[in-house]
Design a protein around this motif. Structure first.
Motif, mmCIF file in Angstrom:
data_model
loop_
_atom_site.group_PDB
_atom_site.id
_atom_site.type_symbol
_atom_site.label_atom_id
_atom_site.label_comp_id
_atom_site.label_asym_id
_atom_site.label_seq_id
_atom_site.Cartn_x
_atom_site.Cartn_y
_atom_site.Cartn_z
ATOM 1 N N PHE A 18 0.850 -1.191 0.000
ATOM 2 C CA PHE A 18 0.000 0.000 0.000
ATOM 3 C C PHE A 18 0.885 1.239 0.000
ATOM 4 O O PHE A 18 2.072 1.177 0.294
ATOM 5 C CB PHE A 18 -0.955 0.026 1.201
ATOM 6 N N GLY A 19 0.265 2.377 -0.337
ATOM 7 C CA GLY A 19 0.957 3.655 -0.285
ATOM 8 C C GLY A 19 1.298 4.212 -1.640
ATOM 9 O O GLY A 19 1.702 3.484 -2.546
ATOM 10 N N THR A 20 1.080 5.514 -1.783
ATOM 11 C CA THR A 20 1.454 6.231 -2.986
ATOM 12 C C THR A 20 1.945 7.612 -2.596
ATOM 13 O O THR A 20 1.549 8.165 -1.557
ATOM 14 C CB THR A 20 0.259 6.392 -3.953
ATOM 15 N N HIS A 21 2.790 8.176 -3.405
ATOM 16 C CA HIS A 21 3.249 9.558 -3.278
ATOM 17 C C HIS A 21 3.771 9.832 -1.866
ATOM 18 O O HIS A 21 4.711 9.181 -1.429
ATOM 19 C CB HIS A 21 2.123 10.513 -3.691
ATOM 20 N N HIS A 22 3.138 10.758 -1.112
ATOM 21 C CA HIS A 22 3.662 11.147 0.197
ATOM 22 C C HIS A 22 2.997 10.413 1.355
ATOM 23 O O HIS A 22 3.311 10.682 2.517
ATOM 24 C CB HIS A 22 3.490 12.659 0.401
ATOM 25 N N ASP A 23 2.058 9.514 1.076
ATOM 26 C CA ASP A 23 1.398 8.766 2.144
ATOM 27 C C ASP A 23 2.345 7.751 2.770
ATOM 28 O O ASP A 23 3.347 7.355 2.152
ATOM 29 C CB ASP A 23 0.196 8.001 1.578
ATOM 30 N N PRO A 24 2.031 7.284 3.987
ATOM 31 C CA PRO A 24 2.747 6.109 4.485
ATOM 32 C C PRO A 24 2.623 4.965 3.476
ATOM 33 O O PRO A 24 1.571 4.772 2.874
ATOM 34 C CB PRO A 24 2.007 5.781 5.785
ATOM 35 N N CYS A 25 3.712 4.249 3.273
ATOM 36 C CA CYS A 25 3.674 3.115 2.344
ATOM 37 C C CYS A 25 4.219 1.898 3.071
ATOM 38 O O CYS A 25 5.010 2.020 4.003
ATOM 39 C CB CYS A 25 4.464 3.401 1.071
ATOM 40 N N GLY A 26 3.747 0.733 2.648
ATOM 41 C CA GLY A 26 4.162 -0.439 3.386
ATOM 42 C C GLY A 26 4.022 -1.732 2.624
ATOM 43 O O GLY A 26 3.464 -1.785 1.523
ATOM 44 N N LEU A 27 4.558 -2.765 3.242
ATOM 45 C CA LEU A 27 4.501 -4.120 2.710
ATOM 46 C C LEU A 27 4.102 -5.042 3.854
ATOM 47 O O LEU A 27 4.715 -5.019 4.923
ATOM 48 C CB LEU A 27 5.849 -4.526 2.129
ATOM 49 N N ILE A 28 3.061 -5.838 3.605
ATOM 50 C CA ILE A 28 2.581 -6.802 4.593
ATOM 51 C C ILE A 28 2.932 -8.197 4.092
ATOM 52 O O ILE A 28 2.484 -8.614 3.020
ATOM 53 C CB ILE A 28 1.062 -6.680 4.789
ATOM 54 N N TYR A 29 3.750 -8.907 4.859
ATOM 55 C CA TYR A 29 4.155 -10.260 4.505
ATOM 56 C C TYR A 29 3.119 -11.232 5.086
ATOM 57 O O TYR A 29 2.967 -11.326 6.308
ATOM 58 C CB TYR A 29 5.548 -10.559 5.056
ATOM 59 N N VAL A 30 2.422 -11.935 4.213
ATOM 60 C CA VAL A 30 1.257 -12.709 4.655
ATOM 61 C C VAL A 30 1.551 -14.183 4.900
ATOM 62 O O VAL A 30 0.673 -14.920 5.345
ATOM 63 C CB VAL A 30 0.111 -12.571 3.628
ATOM 64 N N GLY A 31 2.764 -14.646 4.609
ATOM 65 C CA GLY A 31 3.109 -16.031 4.902
ATOM 66 C C GLY A 31 2.562 -17.011 3.878
ATOM 67 O O GLY A 31 2.377 -16.687 2.706
ATOM 68 N N ASP A 32 2.246 -18.207 4.338
ATOM 69 C CA ASP A 32 1.812 -19.301 3.467
ATOM 70 C C ASP A 32 0.486 -18.962 2.793
ATOM 71 O O ASP A 32 -0.544 -18.765 3.444
ATOM 72 C CB ASP A 32 1.671 -20.574 4.305
#
Length: 280
Positions: free
Chosen positions: A235-249
């Motif tokens: 998630f995240g674009t431009h100046h917003d917080p951006c992130g990656l969620i590792y969801v596993g199996d």
């Protein structure tokens, strides 16, 4: 949105019922400095106010939408940061915390970096983390500070089986928030970090999303979450917080207790101080 010149101000007292005062009351007082509000109306923007905490200065113009500008010392104008739908104070304050203030802090960080003073840079990030540490202590949570040789400084804390870490690098006072814990713990916090949904959210077609955890997340926030080629959620674009969620199996069922990891960058200290009660 164009830059706002410092022209034709018709200053008068700002009543406490003005939306600018209500917005200021919702922003954290960093190191005890509350946000001062003064009138900044002009023929160019007739319902504008200036907010300042002594270090950072914003111009907020309330019309059908809300325009947000920042003032850079030494420049005779305010530079545009964001245009927000509506004028509701809670919504404006939320977007200042998520988006506008981190941009201002990043500009200040860049100016500090150009001075090439490592000792002062470290002092800036330590001062910011000291505020967070004190806020956690006031909430009854003990945090473990760390200060690595690669110029990374931060705090670790654990609450109810959830592990959180906030870290700052070099001269930066906008940092990364990391999470390790159950899925429902992350879901509790995401609404405070993600952008608000639009008035009309398009129906999400989940047939292309693999994995039950990814489907559960994306179906909840289809306006901003997306699956990457590795099956994790971004998630995240431009100046917003951006992130990656590792969801596993990807074959595992989605349960409240499903283990997930997340790294969320572009998180400002003001924003973090506001959402800390949700992180303990």
């Amino acid at each position: 949105m164009t830059a706002a010149p410092l022209l034709d101000q018709d200053q008068h007292d700002v009543p406490p019922t003005h939306p600018g005062c209500k917005v200021a009351a919702l922003l954290p007082a960093r190191t005890g400095r509350t946000w001062a509000v003064r009138d900044f109306s002009s023929s160019f923007r007739p319902a504008a106010v200036q907010l300042t905490d002594g270090t950072r200065t914003l111009l907020i113009a309330f019309r059908a939408t809300t325009e947000v500008f920042s003032h850079t010392p030494g420049m005779n104008q305010y530079l545009p940061l964001a245009t927000l739908p509506g004028t509701e104070p809670a919504t404006v304050a939320r977007e200042l915390l998520r988006n506008a203030l981190p941009q201002v802090d990043q500009h200040l960080d860049s100016a500090a970096s150009s001075l090439r003073l490592p000792g002062r840079n470290r002092a800036r990030r330590v001062a910011a983390l000291t505020e967070v540490h004190a806020a956690l202590a006031a909430l009854g949570t003990n945090a473990d500070p760390f200060d690595r040789s690669d110029d990374l400084t931060g705090l670790d804390w654990t609450a109810a089986g959830e592990r959180w870490r906030f870290s700052l690098h070099a001269c930066k006072t906008v940092g990364t928030l990391a999470y390790e814990g159950p899925l429902d713990g992350l879901e509790r916090v995401l609404p405070r970090i993600l952008p608000p949904p639009p008035a009309r959210v398009p129906r999400s077609l989940l047939t292309h999303v693999s994995g039950a955890v990814a489907r559960r997340l994306i179906s909840a926030w289809p306006h901003t979450l997306r699956q990457d080629e590795d099956g994790d959620v971004q998630f995240g674009t431009h100046h917003d917080p951006c992130g990656l969620i590792y969801v596993g199996d990807a074959k595992a069922r989605a349960r409240d207790s499903s283990a997930v990891l997340a790294d969320i960058s572009r998180v400002g200290v003001d924003h973090l101080l506001t959402i800390l009660p949700d992180l303990i």
